[in-house]
Design a protein around this motif. Structure first.
Motif, PDB file in Angstrom:
ATOM      1  N   MET A 288      -3.877   9.169  -6.224  1.00 50.34           N
ATOM      2  CA  MET A 288      -4.390   8.975  -4.883  1.00 50.34           C
ATOM      3  C   MET A 288      -3.366   8.175  -4.078  1.00 50.34           C
ATOM      4  O   MET A 288      -2.801   7.219  -4.565  1.00 50.34           O
ATOM      5  CB  MET A 288      -5.726   8.225  -4.944  1.00 50.34           C
ATOM      6  CG  MET A 288      -6.303   7.924  -3.589  1.00 50.34           C
ATOM      7  SD  MET A 288      -7.873   7.031  -3.622  1.00 50.34           S
ATOM      8  CE  MET A 288      -8.942   8.320  -4.189  1.00 50.34           C
ATOM      9  N   ILE A 289      -3.153   8.591  -2.845  1.00 49.71           N
ATOM     10  CA  ILE A 289      -2.243   7.877  -1.952  1.00 49.71           C
ATOM     11  C   ILE A 289      -3.078   7.002  -1.029  1.00 49.71           C
ATOM     12  O   ILE A 289      -4.014   7.473  -0.392  1.00 49.71           O
ATOM     13  CB  ILE A 289      -1.394   8.857  -1.136  1.00 49.71           C
ATOM     14  CG1 ILE A 289      -0.548   9.726  -2.069  1.00 49.71           C
ATOM     15  CG2 ILE A 289      -0.521   8.116  -0.140  1.00 49.71           C
ATOM     16  CD1 ILE A 289       0.201  10.810  -1.349  1.00 49.71           C
ATOM     17  N   TRP A 290      -2.751   5.744  -0.977  1.00 46.90           N
ATOM     18  CA  TRP A 290      -3.473   4.798  -0.132  1.00 46.90           C
ATOM     19  C   TRP A 290      -2.838   4.753   1.242  1.00 46.90           C
ATOM     20  O   TRP A 290      -1.634   4.942   1.408  1.00 46.90           O
ATOM     21  CB  TRP A 290      -3.449   3.403  -0.761  1.00 46.90           C
ATOM     22  CG  TRP A 290      -4.184   3.383  -2.060  1.00 46.90           C
ATOM     23  CD1 TRP A 290      -3.648   3.506  -3.309  1.00 46.90           C
ATOM     24  CD2 TRP A 290      -5.597   3.279  -2.248  1.00 46.90           C
ATOM     25  NE1 TRP A 290      -4.634   3.472  -4.250  1.00 46.90           N
ATOM     26  CE2 TRP A 290      -5.843   3.336  -3.633  1.00 46.90           C
ATOM     27  CE3 TRP A 290      -6.673   3.157  -1.380  1.00 46.90           C
ATOM     28  CZ2 TRP A 290      -7.126   3.263  -4.166  1.00 46.90           C
ATOM     29  CZ3 TRP A 290      -7.943   3.079  -1.910  1.00 46.90           C
ATOM     30  CH2 TRP A 290      -8.160   3.129  -3.288  1.00 46.90           C
TER      31      TRP A 290
ATOM     32  N   LYS B 299       3.648   1.909   4.871  1.00 50.79           N
ATOM     33  CA  LYS B 299       4.958   1.345   4.495  1.00 50.79           C
ATOM     34  C   LYS B 299       6.029   2.421   4.467  1.00 50.79           C
ATOM     35  O   LYS B 299       7.133   2.220   4.970  1.00 50.79           O
ATOM     36  CB  LYS B 299       4.858   0.663   3.125  1.00 50.79           C
ATOM     37  CG  LYS B 299       4.052  -0.609   3.134  1.00 50.79           C
ATOM     38  CD  LYS B 299       3.932  -1.172   1.726  1.00 50.79           C
ATOM     39  CE  LYS B 299       2.962  -2.339   1.689  1.00 50.79           C
ATOM     40  NZ  LYS B 299       2.726  -2.830   0.322  1.00 50.79           N
ATOM     41  N   ALA B 300       5.702   3.563   3.901  1.00 45.04           N
ATOM     42  CA  ALA B 300       6.674   4.658   3.806  1.00 45.04           C
ATOM     43  C   ALA B 300       7.063   5.158   5.196  1.00 45.04           C
ATOM     44  O   ALA B 300       8.242   5.387   5.479  1.00 45.04           O
ATOM     45  CB  ALA B 300       6.110   5.795   2.966  1.00 45.04           C
TER      46      ALA B 300
ATOM     47  N   LYS C 190       7.739  -6.519  15.147  1.00 49.97           N
ATOM     48  CA  LYS C 190       6.634  -7.317  15.663  1.00 49.97           C
ATOM     49  C   LYS C 190       5.288  -6.827  15.138  1.00 49.97           C
ATOM     50  O   LYS C 190       4.449  -7.612  14.702  1.00 49.97           O
ATOM     51  CB  LYS C 190       6.650  -7.298  17.190  1.00 49.97           C
ATOM     52  CG  LYS C 190       5.639  -8.215  17.816  1.00 49.97           C
ATOM     53  CD  LYS C 190       5.823  -8.250  19.307  1.00 49.97           C
ATOM     54  CE  LYS C 190       4.773  -9.145  19.936  1.00 49.97           C
ATOM     55  NZ  LYS C 190       4.915  -9.220  21.374  1.00 49.97           N
ATOM     56  N   SER C 191       5.058  -5.520  15.193  1.00 49.53           N
ATOM     57  CA  SER C 191       3.822  -4.964  14.642  1.00 49.53           C
ATOM     58  C   SER C 191       4.038  -3.485  14.348  1.00 49.53           C
ATOM     59  O   SER C 191       4.969  -2.867  14.869  1.00 49.53           O
ATOM     60  CB  SER C 191       2.644  -5.153  15.587  1.00 49.53           C
ATOM     61  OG  SER C 191       2.790  -4.346  16.726  1.00 49.53           O
ATOM     62  N   HIS C 192       3.175  -2.957  13.532  1.00 52.52           N
ATOM     63  CA  HIS C 192       3.281  -1.556  13.175  1.00 52.52           C
ATOM     64  C   HIS C 192       1.879  -1.011  12.949  1.00 52.52           C
ATOM     65  O   HIS C 192       1.105  -1.554  12.168  1.00 52.52           O
ATOM     66  CB  HIS C 192       4.119  -1.413  11.889  1.00 52.52           C
ATOM     67  CG  HIS C 192       4.219  -0.007  11.409  1.00 52.52           C
ATOM     68  ND1 HIS C 192       3.651   0.406  10.244  1.00 52.52           N
ATOM     69  CD2 HIS C 192       4.819   1.070  11.941  1.00 52.52           C
ATOM     70  CE1 HIS C 192       3.898   1.696  10.070  1.00 52.52           C
ATOM     71  NE2 HIS C 192       4.607   2.119  11.096  1.00 52.52           N
ATOM     72  N   LYS C 193       1.537   0.039  13.679  1.00 47.03           N
ATOM     73  CA  LYS C 193       0.221   0.662  13.543  1.00 47.03           C
ATOM     74  C   LYS C 193       0.411   2.148  13.305  1.00 47.03           C
ATOM     75  O   LYS C 193       1.359   2.742  13.815  1.00 47.03           O
ATOM     76  CB  LYS C 193      -0.618   0.450  14.800  1.00 47.03           C
ATOM     77  CG  LYS C 193      -0.937  -1.002  15.085  1.00 47.03           C
ATOM     78  CD  LYS C 193      -1.746  -1.129  16.343  1.00 47.03           C
ATOM     79  CE  LYS C 193      -2.003  -2.597  16.657  1.00 47.03           C
ATOM     80  NZ  LYS C 193      -2.759  -2.765  17.895  1.00 47.03           N
ATOM     81  N   VAL C 194      -0.471   2.726  12.541  1.00 48.10           N
ATOM     82  CA  VAL C 194      -0.424   4.163  12.297  1.00 48.10           C
ATOM     83  C   VAL C 194      -1.792   4.763  12.577  1.00 48.10           C
ATOM     84  O   VAL C 194      -2.799   4.065  12.618  1.00 48.10           O
ATOM     85  CB  VAL C 194      -0.014   4.497  10.843  1.00 48.10           C
ATOM     86  CG1 VAL C 194       1.354   3.962  10.534  1.00 48.10           C
ATOM     87  CG2 VAL C 194      -1.034   3.973   9.855  1.00 48.10           C
ATOM     88  N   GLY C 195      -1.798   6.038  12.755  1.00 50.94           N
ATOM     89  CA  GLY C 195      -3.043   6.771  12.941  1.00 50.94           C
ATOM     90  C   GLY C 195      -2.926   8.114  12.249  1.00 50.94           C
ATOM     91  O   GLY C 195      -1.832   8.615  12.012  1.00 50.94           O
TER      92      GLY C 195
END
Length: 101
Positions: free
Chosen positions: A1-3, A9-10, A31-36
């Motif tokens: 399973m991939i979290w 991070k990748a 400064k910040s990093h967000k994904v969707g």
């Protein structure tokens, strides 16, 4: 399973490595990093039609990045479906994924 955290991070590392190829200066901090997660259909086509269980719910979704060019065309199809009971094209009919009761 991939979290999700591992994917974050990748993806962050991939973006940073590509950035360094372009700007060629050291990056000292992020400064910040967000994904969707962008939802998509299996066949990359939108959903139009009646909800399989809720009588008063209709779907008009899944247009993705090409929505600006696709929505006018499919709006006409959806309008004719709702007002004139015209059939929806099988390739975009939500029924391709659900069987109505």
């Amino acid at each position: 399973m991939i979290w999700v955290q591992d994917l974050q991070k990748a993806q962050k590392n991939e973006i940073l490595s590509k950035l360094l190829e372009v700007v060629r200066v050291p990056v000292t901090a992020v400064k910040s990093h967000k994904v969707g997660i962008r939802p998509a259909t299996k066949d990359r086509k939108p959903f139009l039609g009646k909800h399989p269980k809720e009588d008063s719910v209709y779907m008009f979704n899944g247009f993705g990045a090409k929505g600006v060019s696709l929505v006018p065309y499919f709006s006409k199809i959806m309008t004719e479906y709702l007002i004139k009971s015209q059939p929806i094209l099988p390739e975009v009919d939500i029924a391709r994924y659900f069987k109505y009761i």
